[in-house]
Design a protein around this motif. Structure first.
Motif, short mmCIF file in Angstrom:
data_model
loop_
_atom_site.label_atom_id
_atom_site.label_comp_id
_atom_site.label_asym_id
_atom_site.label_seq_id
_atom_site.Cartn_x
_atom_site.Cartn_y
_atom_site.Cartn_z
N ASP A 50 29.26 32.58 42.18
CA ASP A 50 30.61 32.84 41.69
C ASP A 50 31.20 34.15 42.21
O ASP A 50 32.38 34.43 41.98
CB ASP A 50 30.62 32.87 40.16
N VAL A 51 30.41 34.96 42.88
CA VAL A 51 30.92 36.22 43.43
C VAL A 51 31.72 35.90 44.69
O VAL A 51 31.23 35.24 45.61
CB VAL A 51 29.76 37.18 43.76
N GLY A 52 32.95 36.38 44.73
CA GLY A 52 33.79 36.09 45.88
C GLY A 52 34.89 37.12 46.05
O GLY A 52 34.80 38.25 45.55
N LEU A 53 35.93 36.71 46.74
CA LEU A 53 37.04 37.62 47.05
C LEU A 53 37.67 38.20 45.79
O LEU A 53 38.00 39.39 45.74
CB LEU A 53 38.08 36.88 47.90
N ARG A 54 37.84 37.38 44.77
CA ARG A 54 38.46 37.88 43.53
C ARG A 54 37.56 38.91 42.86
O ARG A 54 38.05 39.89 42.29
CB ARG A 54 38.75 36.72 42.59
N THR A 55 36.26 38.70 42.92
CA THR A 55 35.32 39.69 42.38
C THR A 55 35.50 41.03 43.07
O THR A 55 35.58 42.08 42.42
CB THR A 55 33.87 39.22 42.57
N HIS A 56 35.57 40.99 44.39
CA HIS A 56 35.64 42.23 45.16
C HIS A 56 37.01 42.89 45.03
O HIS A 56 37.11 44.12 45.03
CB HIS A 56 35.29 41.94 46.62
N THR A 57 38.05 42.08 44.89
CA THR A 57 39.37 42.64 44.62
C THR A 57 39.35 43.38 43.29
O THR A 57 39.85 44.51 43.17
CB THR A 57 40.42 41.53 44.59
N ALA A 58 38.74 42.75 42.28
CA ALA A 58 38.65 43.39 40.96
C ALA A 58 37.84 44.67 41.01
O ALA A 58 38.15 45.64 40.31
CB ALA A 58 38.05 42.41 39.96
#
Length: 245
Positions: A50-58
């Motif tokens: 579930d770790v992805g672009l949205r995780t890293h943006t956050a």
């Protein structure tokens, strides 16, 4: 205007990759932050499908807001071009300049595979994507060829999730278009990793600002002095809330 540098590493790396650049920037008296994104390096135990672009943006938005960082020169290397684009869409008021460092530059709704189709070849059957292998000189391991540097770089590398490459960026905030951009291109690159041409005019109406470094992809390791010089140059303020090179 008190400039702050936030340097965001690319896929498979950690914030430690900036270690040679940080002292050069910090010598100017400006704060420098080098976060490690969730799932990499010392946080690799947090990597899940579930770790992805949205995780890293956050991750980056959280840093900017919790530390109350403003007038930020936000630098994104490689995959992190998507990250800084998404961050700018969420908190444009905190960012003075975006710097795409040999980076993917997405349009609204795109993912890493859209921006750089060769990325599709990295996908396997599972949810983990291992780091790219070293290539023959002059390309080496992400552009690093000196044996000691290669050994140091290997200590930082870990898997990433497929979701990082497949998750699409949302760029819907018109305020983000006002942020000036700089593109720094590393000119030593293998075939197949061609980048899109930079439009002659930035979204804010200013002429494109494109710089080059005659080195490989991980220029923060192979050319830290030259990179720091460029970042200091683009960080020179000419007026409140914006900078020009």
């Amino acid at each position: 205007m008190a400039i702050t540098y936030v340097l965001v590493h690319g896929a498979w790396h950690t914030g430690q990759c900036w270690a040679r650049v940080v002292p050069r920037l910090a010598a100017s008296g400006r704060p420098v932050f080098t976060p490690t994104l969730t799932g990499y390096g010392e946080t690799r135990h947090l990597l899940t499908p579930d770790v992805g672009l949205r995780t890293h943006t956050a991750d980056v938005v959280r840093l900017l807001t919790e530390a109350d960082l403003r007038d930020v020169v936000l630098v994104g290397h490689s995959y992190a071009g998507l990250v800084i684009s998404a961050v700018a869409d969420e908190v444009p008021e905190r960012i003075a300049r975006l710097v795409y460092l040999d980076a993917m530059v997405p349009a609204d709704g795109e993912n890493a595979i859209d921006v750089m189709p060769v990325t599709r070849s990295m996908l396997g059957t599972g949810w983990r994507v291992p780091p790219l292998p070293a290539l023959p000189a002059p390309f080496g391991l992400f552009g690093v060829t000196e044996p000691g540097d290669v050994a140091w770089l290997r200590t930082m590398l870990s898997d990433q999730s497929v979701r990082c490459l497949e998750e699409r960026v949302t760029l819907a905030n018109p305020a983000a278009a006002a942020i000036p951009r700089t593109h720094i291109h590393c000119t030593v690159k293998p075939a197949g990793f061609d980048r899109r041409p930079v439009p002659a005019v930035q979204p804010n109406g200013e002429p494109a600002d494109v710089r080059e470094l005659a080195t490989g992809h991980d220029c923060m390791i192979t050319a830290p002095g030259e990179l720091a010089g460029l970042l200091l140059d683009v960080g020179e303020p000419v007026g409140a809330g914006s900078m020009r090179s």
